[in-house]
Write an enzyme that holds these catalytic residues in place. Structure first.
Site, PDB file in Angstrom:
ATOM      1  CB  CYS A 386      -2.142  10.861  -7.830  1.00 15.84           C
ATOM      2  SG  CYS A 386      -0.455  11.000  -7.192  1.00 15.84           S
ATOM      3  CG  HIS A 523      -3.685  14.355  -4.909  1.00 17.40           C
ATOM      4  ND1 HIS A 523      -4.475  13.227  -4.851  1.00 17.40           N
ATOM      5  CD2 HIS A 523      -2.408  13.931  -4.822  1.00 17.40           C
ATOM      6  CE1 HIS A 523      -3.693  12.158  -4.717  1.00 17.40           C
ATOM      7  NE2 HIS A 523      -2.432  12.555  -4.703  1.00 17.40           N
ATOM      8  CD  GLU A 525      -7.784  14.695  -4.768  1.00 17.43           C
ATOM      9  OE1 GLU A 525      -7.516  15.138  -5.914  1.00 17.43           O
ATOM     10  OE2 GLU A 525      -7.240  13.692  -4.279  1.00 17.43           O
TER      11      GLU A 525
HETATM   12  N1  GLN Z   1       1.763   5.523  -5.569  1.00 15.05           N
HETATM   13  C1  GLN Z   1       1.970   6.555  -6.532  1.00 15.05           C
HETATM   14  C2  GLN Z   1       3.260   7.315  -6.277  1.00 15.05           C
HETATM   15  O1  GLN Z   1       3.770   7.287  -5.186  1.00 15.05           O
HETATM   16  C3  GLN Z   1       0.793   7.497  -6.576  1.00 15.05           C
HETATM   17  C4  GLN Z   1       0.576   8.253  -5.320  1.00 15.05           C
HETATM   18  C5  GLN Z   1      -0.788   8.874  -5.229  1.00 15.05           C
HETATM   19  O2  GLN Z   1      -1.689   8.492  -5.946  1.00 15.05           O
HETATM   20  N2  GLN Z   1      -0.972   9.785  -4.305  1.00 15.05           N
HETATM   21  O3  GLN Z   1       3.783   7.954  -7.137  1.00 15.05           O
END
Ligand code: GLN
Length: 549
Positions: A386, A523, A525
């Protein structure tokens, strides 16, 4: 409120006493695993007493990880334990907070649904809670409902009252109360103390709930004498007192509970007959985790190094990746702040793999970018998740593609090269239409959340890991790869190995000429389980092991 129960599902209610963090979530998940091992189906629910409508806007320092479900709910991290230990799939209906219950009641009141009546804690709030719980009716053989917090908390009272009423509605054969307490060992006295447990059960009794089973969290197993004493003071049989001894490996807990006969007792109390449990997979898992043949060190460059709960699923997924490769995984959390400015990357130097996890806000991001640069240049396996993927794109744009000052607009809204930008519109396959981001909506409402499909490119690291061409993974982010820069970055050597089926969203990036460098916008995970390690974590750990040679 009249409950029309299907009589298919039996409910187990789990409360906690004495103090929080006793591992109620793990106990609930372990009980679920044991019931599944006997061929039953289970589902779960967590009732959180706090007033936030969901944990989405809460600081990870306060709450730990926000766990995202397939249906896009931002939930308590216990949902992660439930999904990791069992086959149950969690979603929006599996996690309620007081805030969400109150919100719904207040909205009904505003719509006039209470027909001018006085809206009260009992029956309106409690009925709303009961309705939420009863949504699980018919969904599985057993529904395990965990009440967050500790008995006696003011915020938790309506939940306790609701489950007290449900006992009457459902009857003894269809409901069971399990109370988890602490039995501390007091060093100065050299003794185990049962008094906190007695008090906490008294507190439950005062609320009208007699626990059927007690699970006592202890450092050392309780002998028969202590169990007898607890039973006497708490109004239950000694055979219904179990211990949850501290374990080195959380996946041992189902086995420990089974050895004491907890699952047997639960079934007996609920009048359920099943065949013998098949706990061999859990025994095998624990055996494998105890004697790995190799070990790897993974450096995690994150913001919340002090608080491992903030990266709960990530931590577990890395352990699972290790299990799949017969390796012990040592996690080294490195504060991204320390790598900022001229800080040294020495701590990263002897890591076999480097991971930059998800996150929000700009703190520590330049440090994370340095870690990524080190991984890229030194050819150390790198996994960006992410925000970690977004920063890998920024690092590559700046240092390889020559896009000076490239950035994510989250970190620098005025950047000359917004390689990561705020998408205003995207096609949502679930609604089948183009969704528009509402700039005016609140913080919680502007994220791309939940499961989205992703198509993988052949001959990529991602394809090799998953061994399939279409996958589904969970998202929680606001910003996206800016496809205006796609060609430029590809020409410089970046490989886009995963994208949305219509090609508009970039989901996975890789680098040619590097042993293993992969960033994903989702994600992974959240979908890793000890019995079913996630392909990307397995591949990352395998690459880290290969890097040692
Ligand atoms: N801050 C980034 C976004 O909002 C990544 C978010 C995250 O890593 N969950 O796109």
């Amino acid at each position: 409120m009249d409950i029309q129960a299907s009589r298919k599902t039996k409910f187990i209610f789990i409360t906690g006493g004495v103090l929080s963090s006793l591992g109620k979530g793990l106990a609930a998940a372990s009980i679920g695993a044991l019931l599944e091992s006997r061929g039953m189906t289970v589902t779960f629910q967590k009732l959180d007493p706090y007033i936030n409508v969901d944990p989405g806007t809460m600081n990870p320092f306060q709450h730990g990880e926000v766990y995202v479900t397939d249906d896009g709910a931002e939930t308590d991290l216990d949902m992660g334990h439930y999904e990791r230990y069992t086959k149950a799939v969690m979603g929006r209906i599996n996690n309620y907070t007081s805030g969400r219950i109150y919100y719904s009641v207040i909205m009904k009141e505003r719509r006039g649904e209470y027909l001018g009546g006085t809206v009260q804690m009992i029956p309106h709030i409690t009925d709303e809670i009961k309705r939420s719980v009863m949504q699980l009716d018919g969904m599985a053989d057993v529904a395990i409902v965990e009440i967050g917090g500790t008995v006696g908390d003011i915020e938790g009272l309506p939940f306790i009252e609701a489950i007290r009423q449900l006992r009457g509605d459902l009857g003894r054969d269809y409901s069971l109360f399990i109370h988890l307490t602490l039995v501390p060992f007091i060093k100065t006295a050299g003794e185990i103390k049962t008094k906190p447990t007695q008090h906490s059960v008294k507190e439950l009794l005062a609320a009208g709930i007699q626990p059927d089973i007690l699970i006592c969290r202890t450092e050392t197993p309780l002998d028969a004498g202590v169990k007898k004493k607890i039973a006497l003071f708490c109004n239950i049989e000694a055979e219904a007192v179990f211990t949850a001894v501290d374990v080195d490996n959380i996946y041992e807990l189902p086995l420990r509970l089974h050895e004491e006969g907890a699952d047997h007792r639960i079934l007996q109390k609920l009048g359920i007959w099943t065949g013998a449990p098949n706990i061999a997979p859990w025994q095998d898992l624990v055996r494998r985790s105890k004697s790995p043949s190799r070990s790897v060190t993974i450096g995690i460059t994150g913001k919340y190094v002090e608080l491992k709960e903030a990266y709960k699923s990530l931590h577990e997924a890395l352990i699972h990746g290790g299990l799949a490769c017969d390796a012990k995984v040592h996690l080294r959390y490195i504060a991204a702040d320390d790598l900022e400015g001229g800080g040294s990357v020495n701590e990263l130097a002897d890591c076999d793999g480097i991971l930059v996890p998800g996150g929000f806000g700009s703190r520590g991001t330049e440090g994370k970018i340095r870690a990524i640069q080190h991984a890229r240049e030194s050819k150390v396996p790198f996994f960006g998740i992410c925000l970690g993927m977004q920063l890998a794109v920024v690092e590559f744009a700046r240092n390889v593609a020559g896009l000076e000052g490239a950035d994510s607009v989250e970190l620098n809204p005025a950047t000359a090269h917004p390689v990561i930008y705020l998408m205003k519109e995207w096609f949502d396959f679930r609604s089948g239409r183009t969704e528009t981001r509402d700039e005016r909506s609140d913080m919680g409402g502007t994220l791309r959340l939940g499961a989205y499909p992703c198509v993988l490119q052949a001959n990529s690291l991602a394809h090799a890991a998953y061994a399939q061409s279409e996958i589904s993974e969970r998202h929680r982010h606001r910003y996206e790869f800016n496809t205006l820069y796609r060609e430029r970055l590809e020409q410089a050597g970046m490989v886009i190995s995963g994208s949305s089926p219509d090609g508009s969203l970039v989901e996975i990036v890789e680098l040619g000429g590097h042993p293993w460098f992969l960033g994903c916008q989702f994600h992974p995970e959240f979908k890793s389980k000890p019995m079913l390690p996630h392909p990307l974590f397995r591949a990352f750990i395998a690459a880290a092991l290969a890097h040692q040679l």
